[in-house]
Design a protein around this motif. Structure first.
Motif, short mmCIF file in Angstrom:
data_model
loop_
_atom_site.label_atom_id
_atom_site.label_comp_id
_atom_site.label_asym_id
_atom_site.label_seq_id
_atom_site.Cartn_x
_atom_site.Cartn_y
_atom_site.Cartn_z
N CYS A 1 -6.51 3.80 9.51
CA CYS A 1 -5.42 4.68 9.91
C CYS A 1 -5.23 4.74 11.42
O CYS A 1 -4.19 5.25 11.88
N ASP A 2 -6.19 4.24 12.19
CA ASP A 2 -6.10 4.33 13.64
C ASP A 2 -4.90 3.53 14.16
O ASP A 2 -4.68 2.38 13.79
N ARG A 3 -4.12 4.14 15.05
CA ARG A 3 -2.88 3.51 15.51
C ARG A 3 -3.10 2.48 16.61
O ARG A 3 -2.16 1.75 16.94
N ARG A 4 -4.29 2.40 17.15
CA ARG A 4 -4.59 1.39 18.17
C ARG A 4 -5.48 0.26 17.63
O ARG A 4 -5.30 -0.90 17.98
N PHE A 5 -6.43 0.63 16.79
CA PHE A 5 -7.40 -0.36 16.32
C PHE A 5 -7.26 -0.70 14.84
O PHE A 5 -8.02 -1.52 14.32
N GLY A 6 -6.30 -0.07 14.17
CA GLY A 6 -6.11 -0.32 12.74
C GLY A 6 -4.65 -0.57 12.42
O GLY A 6 -3.87 -1.00 13.27
N VAL A 7 -4.28 -0.27 11.19
CA VAL A 7 -2.89 -0.42 10.76
C VAL A 7 -2.03 0.68 11.37
O VAL A 7 -0.92 0.44 11.83
N GLY A 8 -2.57 1.90 11.36
CA GLY A 8 -1.84 3.05 11.86
C GLY A 8 -1.17 3.81 10.75
O GLY A 8 -0.31 3.26 10.06
N ALA A 9 -1.57 5.07 10.52
CA ALA A 9 -0.99 5.87 9.45
C ALA A 9 -1.44 7.31 9.57
O ALA A 9 -2.48 7.61 10.17
N ASP A 10 -0.64 8.21 8.97
CA ASP A 10 -1.04 9.62 8.86
C ASP A 10 -2.08 9.82 7.76
O ASP A 10 -2.75 10.85 7.74
N GLY A 11 -2.19 8.85 6.85
CA GLY A 11 -3.16 8.96 5.77
C GLY A 11 -3.24 7.69 4.96
O GLY A 11 -2.44 6.76 5.14
N LEU A 12 -4.24 7.64 4.08
CA LEU A 12 -4.45 6.48 3.21
C LEU A 12 -4.44 6.95 1.76
O LEU A 12 -5.04 7.97 1.42
N LEU A 13 -3.75 6.19 0.92
CA LEU A 13 -3.60 6.52 -0.50
C LEU A 13 -4.19 5.41 -1.36
O LEU A 13 -3.97 4.22 -1.09
N LEU A 14 -4.92 5.80 -2.39
CA LEU A 14 -5.42 4.86 -3.39
C LEU A 14 -4.70 5.10 -4.70
O LEU A 14 -4.61 6.25 -5.18
N LEU A 15 -4.15 4.05 -5.29
CA LEU A 15 -3.59 4.12 -6.64
C LEU A 15 -4.67 3.63 -7.60
O LEU A 15 -5.15 2.50 -7.47
N GLU A 16 -5.05 4.48 -8.56
CA GLU A 16 -6.15 4.16 -9.46
C GLU A 16 -5.74 4.37 -10.92
O GLU A 16 -4.74 5.04 -11.21
N ASN A 17 -6.52 3.81 -11.81
CA ASN A 17 -6.28 3.99 -13.25
C ASN A 17 -6.54 5.43 -13.65
O ASN A 17 -7.35 6.14 -13.04
N HIS A 18 -5.84 5.85 -14.72
CA HIS A 18 -6.01 7.18 -15.29
C HIS A 18 -6.05 7.04 -16.80
O HIS A 18 -5.30 6.23 -17.37
N PRO A 19 -6.89 7.81 -17.49
CA PRO A 19 -7.02 7.62 -18.94
C PRO A 19 -5.79 7.94 -19.76
O PRO A 19 -5.56 7.36 -20.82
N THR A 20 -4.95 8.86 -19.27
CA THR A 20 -3.78 9.26 -20.06
C THR A 20 -2.47 9.16 -19.28
O THR A 20 -1.43 8.85 -19.85
N ALA A 21 -2.49 9.44 -17.99
CA ALA A 21 -1.29 9.37 -17.17
C ALA A 21 -1.04 7.94 -16.71
O ALA A 21 -1.84 7.03 -16.97
N ASP A 22 0.05 7.71 -15.99
CA ASP A 22 0.37 6.37 -15.52
C ASP A 22 -0.61 5.89 -14.46
O ASP A 22 -0.96 4.70 -14.40
N PHE A 23 -1.05 6.81 -13.61
CA PHE A 23 -2.02 6.45 -12.57
C PHE A 23 -2.58 7.72 -11.95
O PHE A 23 -2.12 8.83 -12.21
#
Length: 260
Positions: free
Chosen positions: A37-59
């Motif tokens: 998330c670092d804006r100088r040494f990384g991609v740069g972002a306010d946050g990071l999101l993971l999309l993961e499997n869920h047993p009943t919902a879509d994700f």
């Protein structure tokens, strides 16, 4: 090791999103999240999101602030991850997914995403501000001359002195007309002003109605990063059918080369 990431933004609130359905990402590595998330040494972002499997919902949605720590609900992040799920063809226009504050429904139409937020019925109203939780805790305060207001200095002061270690997001608001408000937000975890905050503008909309600064139940919220809409119903003291609506855009995708 390397992996593909996707950069998203929703009214200037920007995120790195990863497809973590194969659970490759080291979720306890807060330093890696902060570096991405670092804006100088990384991609740069306010946050990071993971999309993961869920047993009943879509994700399932997992959200980290840019400081590397797991956080509470992120409304703009929720809208962006819905767009991402549609891009991956996990969903087709409509979805139900789980976030840290429970289940959410959403629909996507072109670049626009409408996200249903959880019901709200508890408010702390004082002469100076309103406090409520819309999936994340929010302080809402009306000010004059918002464009020139010291959001960083005043927001940091309120976040720490009133709300302590856990903190709260701090929203400063100026009324434009009966159904339009301008909003600037200091976000905990980012520890700075962000261009937009989804749970923040949701909190502002409800707070403005609760304190009789508006009688409208569909409001336009102008942020430095763009325009969002919030609509809702109030039944007795209970706010329900709360929808956060606005654009979500994939900016680019890339490869992160990662050394353990």
């Amino acid at each position: 090791m390397e992996f593909t990431f996707y950069k998203y933004q929703g009214t200037g609130n920007d995120f790195v999103i990863l497809d973590n359905r194969e659970e490759f990402f080291p979720k306890k590595d807060s330093q890696l999240v902060a570096k991405i998330c670092d804006r100088r040494f990384g991609v740069g972002a306010d946050g990071l999101l993971l999309l993961e499997n869920h047993p009943t919902a879509d994700f399932k949605m997992v959200y980290y602030n840019s400081d590397g720590n797991l956080s509470t609900m992120c409304g703009n992040g929720g809208r962006c991850i819905v767009h991402f799920a549609n891009y991956l063809e996990i969903i087709s226009g409509r979805t139900t997914f789980e976030a840290v504050d429970g289940m959410h429904e959403a629909t996507i139409n072109n670049e626009g995403v409408s996200l249903k937020m959880n019901d709200v019925e508890t408010f702390e109203v004082t002469d100076a501000y309103t406090f409520l939780n819309t999936g994340s805790p929010h302080h809402v305060e009306m000010v004059s001359d918002l464009q020139n207001f010291d959001v960083f200095g005043e927001g940091r002061n309120i976040r720490n002195k009133i709300y302590g270690t856990d903190g709260a997001n701090v929203n400063f608001v100026e009324k434009q007309n009966a159904s339009t408000f301008s909003v600037r937000t200091y976000e905990r975890g980012v520890e700075n002003e962000t261009l937009s905050c989804g749970t923040g503008v949701t909190a502002v909309a409800l707070a403005m109605f609760e304190t009789e600064n508006t009688s409208e139940n569909k409001l336009t919220l102008n942020t430095p990063g763009g325009q969002l809409q919030v609509r809702f119903n109030k039944i007795d003291s209970h706010y329900t059918d709360i929808y956060l609506e606005g654009p979500a855009t994939m900016v680019f995708k890339g490869i992160w080369q990662w050394k353990r």
